[in-house]
Design a protein around this motif. Structure first.
Motif, mmCIF file in Angstrom:
data_model
loop_
_atom_site.group_PDB
_atom_site.id
_atom_site.type_symbol
_atom_site.label_atom_id
_atom_site.label_comp_id
_atom_site.label_asym_id
_atom_site.label_seq_id
_atom_site.Cartn_x
_atom_site.Cartn_y
_atom_site.Cartn_z
ATOM 1 N N VAL A 240 35.902 44.464 43.709
ATOM 2 C CA VAL A 240 36.736 45.478 43.624
ATOM 3 C C VAL A 240 38.244 45.083 43.457
ATOM 4 O O VAL A 240 39.111 45.726 42.751
ATOM 5 N N GLU A 241 38.520 43.930 43.892
ATOM 6 C CA GLU A 241 39.605 43.370 43.617
ATOM 7 C C GLU A 241 40.088 43.347 42.018
ATOM 8 O O GLU A 241 41.401 43.912 41.598
ATOM 9 N N LYS A 242 39.195 42.742 41.565
ATOM 10 C CA LYS A 242 39.392 42.671 39.779
ATOM 11 C C LYS A 242 39.533 43.947 39.309
ATOM 12 O O LYS A 242 40.055 44.379 38.299
ATOM 13 N N SER A 243 38.557 44.925 39.605
ATOM 14 C CA SER A 243 38.541 46.293 39.028
ATOM 15 C C SER A 243 39.725 47.096 39.236
ATOM 16 O O SER A 243 40.354 47.501 38.286
ATOM 17 N N LEU A 244 40.272 46.801 40.495
ATOM 18 C CA LEU A 244 41.943 47.409 40.731
ATOM 19 C C LEU A 244 42.844 47.065 40.039
ATOM 20 O O LEU A 244 43.615 47.762 39.435
ATOM 21 N N LYS A 246 42.626 45.658 37.156
ATOM 22 C CA LYS A 246 42.425 45.778 35.699
ATOM 23 C C LYS A 246 42.921 47.311 35.521
ATOM 24 O O LYS A 246 43.579 47.602 34.368
ATOM 25 N N ASP A 247 42.859 48.246 36.612
ATOM 26 C CA ASP A 247 43.170 49.800 36.348
ATOM 27 C C ASP A 247 44.729 49.585 36.442
ATOM 28 O O ASP A 247 45.449 50.403 35.832
ATOM 29 N N LEU A 248 45.313 48.846 37.349
ATOM 30 C CA LEU A 248 46.786 48.721 37.391
ATOM 31 C C LEU A 248 47.315 48.317 36.109
ATOM 32 O O LEU A 248 48.354 48.925 35.675
ATOM 33 N N LEU A 249 46.450 47.380 35.525
ATOM 34 C CA LEU A 249 47.184 46.943 34.199
ATOM 35 C C LEU A 249 46.992 48.066 33.039
ATOM 36 O O LEU A 249 47.946 47.971 32.093
ATOM 37 N N TYR A 250 45.937 48.733 33.094
ATOM 38 C CA TYR A 250 45.783 49.768 32.173
ATOM 39 C C TYR A 250 47.131 50.842 32.315
ATOM 40 O O TYR A 250 47.687 51.358 31.312
ATOM 41 N N LEU A 251 47.383 50.987 33.382
ATOM 42 C CA LEU A 251 48.894 52.105 33.812
ATOM 43 C C LEU A 251 49.959 51.392 33.456
ATOM 44 O O LEU A 251 50.799 51.921 32.722
ATOM 45 N N PHE A 252 49.860 50.025 33.491
ATOM 46 C CA PHE A 252 51.192 49.234 33.147
ATOM 47 C C PHE A 252 51.401 49.284 31.718
ATOM 48 O O PHE A 252 52.743 49.358 31.329
ATOM 49 N N TRP A 261 53.262 41.752 32.493
ATOM 50 C CA TRP A 261 52.821 42.238 33.740
ATOM 51 C C TRP A 261 53.458 41.333 34.768
ATOM 52 O O TRP A 261 53.803 41.976 35.935
ATOM 53 N N PHE A 262 53.717 40.105 34.541
ATOM 54 C CA PHE A 262 54.041 39.154 35.828
ATOM 55 C C PHE A 262 55.462 39.512 36.163
ATOM 56 O O PHE A 262 56.154 38.946 37.258
ATOM 57 N N GLU A 263 56.284 40.213 35.410
ATOM 58 C CA GLU A 263 57.687 40.477 35.565
ATOM 59 C C GLU A 263 57.612 41.861 36.527
ATOM 60 O O GLU A 263 58.657 42.062 37.077
ATOM 61 N N GLU A 280 42.652 34.469 35.942
ATOM 62 C CA GLU A 280 41.612 35.621 36.053
ATOM 63 C C GLU A 280 42.457 36.843 35.422
ATOM 64 O O GLU A 280 41.791 37.718 34.635
ATOM 65 N N ILE A 281 43.574 36.984 35.664
ATOM 66 C CA ILE A 281 44.354 38.157 35.336
ATOM 67 C C ILE A 281 44.468 38.044 33.636
ATOM 68 O O ILE A 281 44.466 39.146 32.907
ATOM 69 N N GLU A 282 44.939 36.931 33.166
ATOM 70 C CA GLU A 282 44.987 36.648 31.776
ATOM 71 C C GLU A 282 43.473 37.032 30.975
ATOM 72 O O GLU A 282 43.566 37.758 29.877
ATOM 73 N N LEU A 283 42.763 36.726 31.703
ATOM 74 C CA LEU A 283 41.074 36.948 31.193
ATOM 75 C C LEU A 283 41.032 38.572 31.129
ATOM 76 O O LEU A 283 40.244 39.191 30.222
#
Length: 289
Positions: A240-244, A246-252, A261-263, A280-283
């Protein structure tokens, strides 16, 4: 740290080549292992698999679930050990000399509540020290868990309860409001697309729209994360953590380059709360791109 998380973090390093971590266990190997030596295991409960076969069929090796593991050596009957019974694993180095040449043989004994298993002659293809360390790590963790249970490693969000889906979506909603206190057309469209994909029911869609229309009443994001953790009784929360994220990055990426994203303060703080590594976030970012 629970045993599922421990296995996902350390199994690959300690067991070495041939190790596969859920949800990226190849179907062929998974089916081979379950059919050959773990018939009572459900595929979705497998956390890690180590394949010791020459032709990579998965029919021999080690299979780890949330409450037990299976060990199938070459030409031997399989062993199944429940973590609750696992006490310790010992490694003894027997050194002999022949014609002034030093030879070392490793003796491994696994102690459980009922039996002692000698694994010495069954681990020729394994990282023996790694096996010992991994199993002793499980033995050290088992008493710290309230209950040793199997949870799904692959359950999609669409199959989870409506309350879970709504809480998940509220975290995403919070993110859309954090920079400008409003949700624009792009962000709303992205959220509604996700609502459709996860089959949120009409009653809960109304609740989400009410939440979106009243930002003053938004729940703290950390409170929502805690609620998701508490509700994660049938699924490994690390999924769930990784899925969440991922969806936040889609919005970003709707408004900013994904590489930045790291900013973002919200994402940076949530990364620490969710214990997701930058690698993991880079992947995840690469997959989105």
């Amino acid at each position: 740290m629970n045993i599922n998380t421990y296995l996902k973090e350390y199994a690959n390093t300690l067991l070495g080549d041939g190790t596969h971590i859920a949800p990226s266990v190849p179907d062929k190997k998974l089916n081979g292992a379950i059919k050959n030596y773990a018939e009572d295991a459900l595929p979705e409960h497998v956390v890690a698999l180590y394949d010791s076969t020459l032709f990579k069929s998965g029919k021999e090796g080690m299979l780890f679930l949330g409450d037990r593991f299976y060990f199938k050596p070459l030409l031997e009957k399989p062993i199944c050990v429940y973590y609750k019974d696992l006490q310790r694993v010992e490694l003894d180095r027997e050194v002999t000399y022949k014609n002034d040449k030093r030879k070392e043989k490793l003796h491994i004994v696994m102690h459980t509540e009922q039996y002692d298993y000698s694994l010495s002659d069954k681990l020729a293809t394994y990282n023996v020290e790694g096996v010992v360390e991994l199993l002793n790590g499980i033995a050290a963790l088992k008493d710290k868990e309230d209950e040793l249970v199997n949870v799904s490693q692959v359950t999609p969000l669409a199959d989870l309860p409506e309350t879970y889906k709504l809480t998940y979506l509220k975290v995403l909603a919070n993110f859309t409001f954090v920079d400008d206190q409003q949700i624009d057309a792009q962000e709303y469209s992205e959220l509604m697309s996700l609502v459709t994909r996860i089959h949120l029911s009409s009653d809960y869609r109304l609740q989400l729209r009410a939440y979106l229309s009243n930002p003053a009443e938004h729940a703290p994001t950390l409170t929502l994360i805690d609620e998701l953790r508490d509700l994660s009784t049938t699924i490994d929360f690390s999924i769930v953590e990784k899925s969440l994220f991922k969806d936040l990055l889609y919005l970003f990426k709707l408004k900013r380059p994904l590489s930045a994203w790291f900013e973002n303060k919200f994402l940076g703080e949530l990364k620490e709360v969710l214990s997701i590594s930058r690698e993991e976030i880079e992947l995840i970012s690469s997959a989105i791109q």
